[in-house]
Design an enzyme around this catalytic site. Structure first.
Site, PDB file in Angstrom:
ATOM      1  N   ASN A   1       0.691  -1.055  -0.022  1.00  0.00           N
ATOM      2  CA  ASN A   1      -0.305   0.067  -0.058  1.00  0.00           C
ATOM      3  C   ASN A   1       0.962   1.317   0.099  1.00  0.00           C
ATOM      4  O   ASN A   1       0.257   2.110  -0.551  1.00  0.00           O
ATOM      5  CB  ASN A   1      -1.037   0.077   1.157  1.00  0.00           C
TER       6      ASN A   1
ATOM      7  N   GLU B   1       4.197  -4.526  12.465  1.00  0.00           N
ATOM      8  CA  GLU B   1       3.488  -3.709  12.221  1.00  0.00           C
ATOM      9  C   GLU B   1       2.123  -4.278  11.441  1.00  0.00           C
ATOM     10  O   GLU B   1       2.146  -4.515  10.379  1.00  0.00           O
ATOM     11  CB  GLU B   1       4.009  -2.776  11.547  1.00  0.00           C
TER      12      GLU B   1
ATOM     13  N   CYS C   1      -2.912   1.863   7.037  1.00  0.00           N
ATOM     14  CA  CYS C   1      -3.189   1.140   8.113  1.00  0.00           C
ATOM     15  C   CYS C   1      -3.759   1.895   9.105  1.00  0.00           C
ATOM     16  O   CYS C   1      -4.440   1.234  10.072  1.00  0.00           O
ATOM     17  CB  CYS C   1      -1.858   0.414   8.739  1.00  0.00           C
TER      18      CYS C   1
ATOM     19  N   GLU D   1       8.280   1.773  15.455  1.00  0.00           N
ATOM     20  CA  GLU D   1       9.139   2.218  14.353  1.00  0.00           C
ATOM     21  C   GLU D   1       9.151   3.789  14.641  1.00  0.00           C
ATOM     22  O   GLU D   1       8.086   4.318  15.036  1.00  0.00           O
ATOM     23  CB  GLU D   1       8.509   2.104  13.074  1.00  0.00           C
TER      24      GLU D   1
END
Ligand SMILES: NC(=O)c1ccc[n+]([C@@H]2O[C@H](COP(=O)([O-])OP(=O)(O)OC[C@H]3O[C@@H](n4cnc5c(N)ncnc54)[C@H](O)[C@@H]3O)[C@@H](O)[C@H]2O)c1
Ligand SMILES: C[N+](C)(C)CC=O
Length: 463
Positions: free
Chosen positions: A138, A235, A270, A446
């Protein structure tokens, strides 16, 4: 690479727009050996933090210099509206490399502390080693940056596996890496799908896996890593909520923010705030302008700068999203925008941007991640109820709170069991700060110095 050719298809019209060769397990092994040799040579791991920061800055500059090419390619392979791709696909990646360079310049790789038994302890932070980085389709350049930048900052070497659905921008990125002055073998890119990913996850030469993708795949990868006691960052998916508090002013800023929060990248982000929680007493006041704004969005060719919503990644995703909308209607949801396939766009996998009202948080459409341009609006009674509904999800990635009172919104934000929350903005990601999930949205962080922490091992030397 020794595997068959993977044809990359445009989601806008199913045209083949490029190809890459699939890496088989043998190819992955060669890449891991190259990364191991580069690690052990010490040329990168033992370089100074300032030298590594300069390379990260050069990578940021290299992407920026070719930002038009990167935006065109990301828009073509992902279907991102071209106007959004410049920021969402490209400037974001530039920002991550620049922020990691900044964090690296002040990162404490060595410190001393008094020993509790007398004397001193030297605490070192050494690179975790060879990193296998696996990213989804994505936002390839951005999600890869969130792994590569901190891993390189820490002194690690990397084998990166893009998604077979969108490998082209990262193939172009390899040219930026070459020009940025990285020693040979420090970053290696292997194309391929699940089998290539599995070969990377199970390769004994890999010290850490950093994965971004679906919760289902992340669970399998976490299981494989735990069997081998391999370090792992995950993630994963999300079903984030935007809470509209009862004191909010319903103006253009709010409506645009809610629309962007869910529709950016055709709803394939996300952190998309797909559940919009609205006070029962002000429900229609928010739903009506929201439905109007979404109905007015320009759907079409992602390459057209006027397009606001492009196609979703493929026909299977379109069919899954459409089925979820029909299922919600069968459960009692009311379509107030979209809901039918856009006309005249049959060549691609288009879904009309859709808003569903009268949604209960227990409905499947409010619980499952759709990864498409669909918002649900859930009514709530009071602030506690809003927090309860927002937290009533197996995911915990992100969220947003909208209010006329920033202190109140900040307090409500702090009650959400999610990794990051934005106040009066639809963007809950800051490049210099930790980003990651609670609950089934994953573990590990992150971004910022915490992002570098994920790529070091602490070592105590008792003096
Ligand atoms: N939390 C985040 O930062 C974040 C960011 C972007 C996307 N996502 C999530 O990603 C999903 C969409 O992306 P997707 O469809 O590419 O996800 P996916 O999980 O199907 O695939 C992601 C990547 O993992 C690889 N892969 C899949 N199964 C694997 C396995 N068993 N072993 C090794 N590699 C494997 C794929 O080839 C791809 O490169 C959504 O759920 C979205 O929420 C999360
Ligand atoms: C926004 N990002 C790239 C961090 C995660 C989701 O797509």
């Amino acid at each position: 690479m020794s595997g068959p050719v993977i044809e990359v298809v445009s989601p806008a019209d199913n045209r083949v727009i490029g190809q890459v060769s699939e890496a088989r397990a043998d190819d992955v092994d060669v890449a891991v050996h190259a990364a191991r040799a580069a690690l052990e040579s010490g040329a990168w791991a033992n370089s100074t933090a300032e030298d590594r920061a300069a390379v990260l800055d050069a990578i940021a500059a290299g992407i920026k210099a070719r930002s038009g090419e990167f935006a065109d390619l990301s828009s073509a392979e992902v279907g991102s509206p071209r106007a959004w791709a410049s920021f969402g696909q490209v400037s974001t990646a530039v920002g991550v490399y620049a922020a990691s360079a900044k964090a690296l310049r002040t990162y404490e790789f060595e410190s001393t502390r008094p020993s509790v038994i007398g004397g001193e302890v030297l605490v070192r932070r050494v690179p975790v080693g060879v990193v296998g980085a696996i990213v989804p389709w994505n936002a390839p350049l951005f999600t890869a940056a969130l792994k590569l930048a901190p891993a390189l900052a820490a002194g690690c070497t990397v084998v990166l596996k893009p998604s077979p659905d969108a490998p082209l921008a990262l193939a172009l990125f390899s040219e930026v890496l070459e020009q940025a002055g990285l020693p040979a073998g420090v970053v290696n890119i292997v194309s391929g799908g699940v089998e290539t990913g599995r070969a990377l996850v199970s390769n004994p030469g890999v010290d850490k896996i950093s994965f971004t993708g679906s919760t289902a795949a992340g669970a399998r990868i976490g299981e494989a890593c735990s069997r081998d006691v391999r370090r792992v960052t995950l993630e994963l998916g999300g079903k984030s909520a935007a809470i509209v508090l009862d004191d909010v002013e319903v103006d253009k800023k709010l409506i645009d923010g809610l629309v962007t929060g869910v529709m950016a990248n055709n709803g394939q982000i996300c952190v998309a705030q797909t559940r919009i929680l609205v006070p029962r007493g002000r429900y229609d006041e928010v739903v009506e302008p929201l439905a109007e704004a979404v109905s007015a969005m320009r759907v079409g060719d992602p390459a057209d700068r006027a397009t606001e919503v492009g196609p979703v990644i493929n026909a299977a995703a379109r069919d899954r999203i459409e089925a979820a909308v029909s299922g919600a209607v069968a459960e009692g949801a009311r379509v107030v925008a979209g809901g039918t396939r856009p006309e005249g766009l049959d060549a691609g996998s288009y879904v009309a941007p859709t808003v569903l009202a009268d949604v209960d948080n227990q409905m499947a459409v409010a619980r499952d991640e759709l990864f498409g341009p669909v918002a649900v609006v859930v009514p709530y009674d009071d602030e506690d109820d809003a927090v309860r509904i927002a937290n009533d999800s197996e995911y915990g990635l992100a969220g947003a709170v909208w209010s006329a009172d920033t202190s109140r919104a900040t307090r409500v934000a702090g009650r959400l069991r999610v990794g990051s929350v934005s106040v009066n903005s639809p963007a809950p990601v800051d490049f210099g700060s930790p980003f990651g999930g609670f609950k089934k949205s994953g573990f590990g962080r992150e971004g910022g110095p915490e992002g570098i922490d994920a790529y070091v091992e602490a070592q105590s030397i008792i003096l």
